[in-house]
Scaffold this motif. Structure first.
Motif, PDB file in Angstrom:
ATOM      1  N   LYS A 147       0.847  -1.255  -0.155  1.00 29.44           N
ATOM      2  CA  LYS A 147      -0.027   0.102   0.107  1.00 29.44           C
ATOM      3  C   LYS A 147       0.920   1.128  -0.029  1.00 29.44           C
ATOM      4  O   LYS A 147       2.014   1.358   0.755  1.00 29.44           O
ATOM      5  CB  LYS A 147      -0.808  -0.092   1.401  1.00 29.44           C
ATOM      6  CG  LYS A 147      -1.823   1.303   1.148  1.00 29.44           C
ATOM      7  CD  LYS A 147      -2.906   1.205   2.360  1.00 29.44           C
ATOM      8  CE  LYS A 147      -3.749   2.263   2.303  1.00 29.44           C
ATOM      9  NZ  LYS A 147      -4.992   2.308   3.532  1.00 29.44           N
ATOM     10  N   CYS A 148       0.449   2.243  -0.701  1.00 25.89           N
ATOM     11  CA  CYS A 148       1.243   3.332  -0.957  1.00 25.89           C
ATOM     12  C   CYS A 148       0.109   4.613  -1.042  1.00 25.89           C
ATOM     13  O   CYS A 148      -0.491   4.613  -2.329  1.00 25.89           O
ATOM     14  CB  CYS A 148       2.236   3.492  -2.180  1.00 25.89           C
ATOM     15  SG  CYS A 148       3.656   4.576  -2.175  1.00 25.89           S
ATOM     16  N   GLY A 149       0.202   5.377  -0.141  1.00 26.22           N
ATOM     17  CA  GLY A 149      -0.926   6.221  -0.189  1.00 26.22           C
ATOM     18  C   GLY A 149      -2.340   5.769  -0.152  1.00 26.22           C
ATOM     19  O   GLY A 149      -2.667   4.961   0.786  1.00 26.22           O
ATOM     20  N   GLU A 150      -3.217   6.166  -0.870  1.00 22.46           N
ATOM     21  CA  GLU A 150      -4.426   5.444  -0.936  1.00 22.46           C
ATOM     22  C   GLU A 150      -4.582   4.197  -1.792  1.00 22.46           C
ATOM     23  O   GLU A 150      -5.734   3.607  -2.027  1.00 22.46           O
ATOM     24  CB  GLU A 150      -5.439   6.450  -1.172  1.00 22.46           C
ATOM     25  CG  GLU A 150      -5.676   7.936  -0.307  1.00 22.46           C
ATOM     26  CD  GLU A 150      -6.614   8.845  -0.848  1.00 22.46           C
ATOM     27  OE1 GLU A 150      -6.949   8.606  -1.830  1.00 22.46           O
ATOM     28  OE2 GLU A 150      -6.929   9.910  -0.030  1.00 22.46           O
ATOM     29  N   ASN A 151      -3.690   3.915  -2.306  1.00 24.57           N
ATOM     30  CA  ASN A 151      -3.721   2.710  -3.282  1.00 24.57           C
ATOM     31  C   ASN A 151      -2.988   1.450  -3.057  1.00 24.57           C
ATOM     32  O   ASN A 151      -1.997   1.451  -2.438  1.00 24.57           O
ATOM     33  CB  ASN A 151      -2.943   3.362  -4.822  1.00 24.57           C
ATOM     34  CG  ASN A 151      -3.729   4.625  -5.219  1.00 24.57           C
ATOM     35  OD1 ASN A 151      -4.830   4.267  -5.824  1.00 24.57           O
ATOM     36  ND2 ASN A 151      -3.113   5.562  -5.109  1.00 24.57           N
ATOM     37  N   LEU A 171       4.857   8.126  -5.448  1.00 25.19           N
ATOM     38  CA  LEU A 171       3.667   8.630  -5.557  1.00 25.19           C
ATOM     39  C   LEU A 171       4.042  10.032  -6.449  1.00 25.19           C
ATOM     40  O   LEU A 171       3.169  10.263  -7.459  1.00 25.19           O
ATOM     41  CB  LEU A 171       3.075   8.999  -4.376  1.00 25.19           C
ATOM     42  CG  LEU A 171       2.595   7.941  -3.494  1.00 25.19           C
ATOM     43  CD1 LEU A 171       1.955   8.619  -2.216  1.00 25.19           C
ATOM     44  CD2 LEU A 171       1.368   7.222  -4.300  1.00 25.19           C
ATOM     45  N   THR A 173      -1.307  12.035  -2.978  1.00 26.87           N
ATOM     46  CA  THR A 173      -1.382  11.735  -1.781  1.00 26.87           C
ATOM     47  C   THR A 173       0.379  11.399  -1.228  1.00 26.87           C
ATOM     48  O   THR A 173       0.818  10.973  -1.935  1.00 26.87           O
ATOM     49  CB  THR A 173      -1.950  10.280  -1.427  1.00 26.87           C
ATOM     50  OG1 THR A 173      -3.354  10.704  -2.068  1.00 26.87           O
ATOM     51  CG2 THR A 173      -2.221   9.845  -0.249  1.00 26.87           C
ATOM     52  N   LYS A 174       0.379  11.811  -0.111  1.00 28.01           N
ATOM     53  CA  LYS A 174       1.869  11.826   0.503  1.00 28.01           C
ATOM     54  C   LYS A 174       1.765  10.621   1.563  1.00 28.01           C
ATOM     55  O   LYS A 174       0.787  10.470   2.322  1.00 28.01           O
ATOM     56  CB  LYS A 174       2.348  13.245   1.298  1.00 28.01           C
ATOM     57  CG  LYS A 174       2.300  14.222   0.142  1.00 28.01           C
ATOM     58  CD  LYS A 174       3.738  14.060  -0.917  1.00 28.01           C
ATOM     59  CE  LYS A 174       3.846  15.033  -1.911  1.00 28.01           C
ATOM     60  NZ  LYS A 174       4.695  14.961  -2.876  1.00 28.01           N
ATOM     61  N   LEU A 175       2.915   9.953   1.542  1.00 26.58           N
ATOM     62  CA  LEU A 175       2.719   9.104   2.594  1.00 26.58           C
ATOM     63  C   LEU A 175       2.969   9.505   4.183  1.00 26.58           C
ATOM     64  O   LEU A 175       3.823  10.560   4.448  1.00 26.58           O
ATOM     65  CB  LEU A 175       4.290   8.158   2.592  1.00 26.58           C
ATOM     66  CG  LEU A 175       4.356   7.525   1.218  1.00 26.58           C
ATOM     67  CD1 LEU A 175       5.635   6.460   1.342  1.00 26.58           C
ATOM     68  CD2 LEU A 175       3.225   6.387   0.866  1.00 26.58           C
ATOM     69  N   GLU A 176       2.139   9.056   4.951  1.00 27.79           N
ATOM     70  CA  GLU A 176       1.827   9.697   6.332  1.00 27.79           C
ATOM     71  C   GLU A 176       2.797   9.430   7.272  1.00 27.79           C
ATOM     72  O   GLU A 176       3.531   9.838   8.068  1.00 27.79           O
ATOM     73  CB  GLU A 176       0.348   9.445   6.789  1.00 27.79           C
ATOM     74  CG  GLU A 176      -0.582  10.306   6.074  1.00 27.79           C
ATOM     75  CD  GLU A 176      -0.589  11.909   6.174  1.00 27.79           C
ATOM     76  OE1 GLU A 176       0.149  12.152   7.140  1.00 27.79           O
ATOM     77  OE2 GLU A 176      -1.127  12.320   5.184  1.00 27.79           O
ATOM     78  N   ASP A 225       3.561   2.525   2.757  1.00 20.31           N
ATOM     79  CA  ASP A 225       2.919   2.662   4.109  1.00 20.31           C
ATOM     80  C   ASP A 225       2.922   1.614   4.714  1.00 20.31           C
ATOM     81  O   ASP A 225       2.947   1.256   5.946  1.00 20.31           O
ATOM     82  CB  ASP A 225       1.540   3.309   3.614  1.00 20.31           C
ATOM     83  CG  ASP A 225       1.478   4.654   3.435  1.00 20.31           C
ATOM     84  OD1 ASP A 225       1.924   5.271   4.075  1.00 20.31           O
ATOM     85  OD2 ASP A 225       0.995   4.988   2.393  1.00 20.31           O
ATOM     86  N   GLU A 254     -10.695  -6.091  -2.731  1.00 19.80           N
ATOM     87  CA  GLU A 254      -9.931  -4.898  -2.707  1.00 19.80           C
ATOM     88  C   GLU A 254      -9.112  -4.938  -4.315  1.00 19.80           C
ATOM     89  O   GLU A 254      -8.914  -5.815  -4.556  1.00 19.80           O
ATOM     90  CB  GLU A 254      -8.667  -4.889  -1.823  1.00 19.80           C
ATOM     91  CG  GLU A 254      -9.139  -4.813  -0.235  1.00 19.80           C
ATOM     92  CD  GLU A 254      -8.150  -4.440   0.674  1.00 19.80           C
ATOM     93  OE1 GLU A 254      -8.006  -3.552   1.219  1.00 19.80           O
ATOM     94  OE2 GLU A 254      -7.311  -5.417   0.753  1.00 19.80           O
TER      95      GLU A 254
END
Length: 211
Positions: free
Chosen positions: A79-83, A129, A136-139, A159, A192
């Motif tokens: 998972k990277c960002g929302e994807n 990204l 989206t940035k990695l939180e 992520d 998913e």
């Protein structure tokens, strides 16, 4: 993009990743501010292309079989960002816990965001990204994924890692015309949606935009 190797790796021995006894640290404070470390990064980007570089790429592309369309094909999912993304297992060489990505002094622009220390080797790190213009940035990235293809080797933060997943050919769909250009295929796993990255395009983008 091959990893940097040199007989001078003082940052791992007497630098901040070693025992910190290097006398240069008194004035430099951090290895990233030292000319030796800077020269190592500069050598990484200024090295000559090996004579068999293009032949290796041509052979890899010509001989690579379509990795989609076979029941039970395994992919590395993360998972990277929302994807959720997937890569062919053969290109993922290593996964490690998140570690510091060291910026290259006096370097601006390009998709290479720095160098990451993987088992004592400096590997170029890219922002997946931003490479594909995703907002989206990695939180809170948890892992570093290292990929290898031919002579090229680079890393990126993610992520989370979902691990190895098997895609049923019945769930695999072609990319839509509206999908991003790096989408090879798409498939569904446990409800998913997962984006399968065209790794040749990804590597080409890193090489083309990285410098």
């Amino acid at each position: 993009m091959s990893s940097f190797k040199t007989s001078v790796r003082c940052w791992n021995d007497i630098g901040i990743w070693g025992d910190s006894t290097c006398p240069r640290l008194v004035s430099a404070i951090h290895c990233a501010n030292c000319s030796i470390y800077s020269d190592a990064g500069r050598e990484l980007f200024e090295r000559e292309i090996p004579k068999d570089y293009f032949k290796t790429w041509i052979d890899e592309i010509e001989n690579s079989a379509d990795f989609i369309g076979h029941t039970g094909e395994s992919f590395f999912v993360f998972k990277c960002g929302e994807n959720l993304f997937a890569l062919p297992m053969k290109v993922v060489s290593e996964v490690s816990s998140m570690r510091m990505i060291h910026k290259i002094p006096y370097r601006r622009g390009g998709t290479i965001v720095g160098l990451v220390n993987i088992n004592g080797e400096l590997v170029p790190a890219t922002d997946l990204l931003s490479l594909f213009s995703l907002p989206t940035k990695l939180e809170n990235p948890k892992s570093i994924v290292v990929c290898s293809f031919g002579l090229n080797r680079f890393a990126f933060a993610v992520d989370s890692v979902r691990g190895i997943s098997v895609a049923d050919e019945n769930s695999i769909a072609d990319a839509d015309t509206s999908d991003a250009w790096y989408v090879e295929k798409k498939f569904t796993l446990n409800g998913e949606k997962i984006i399968l990255i065209n790794f040749e395009i990804l590597t080409g983008a890193v090489l083309k935009k990285g410098l």
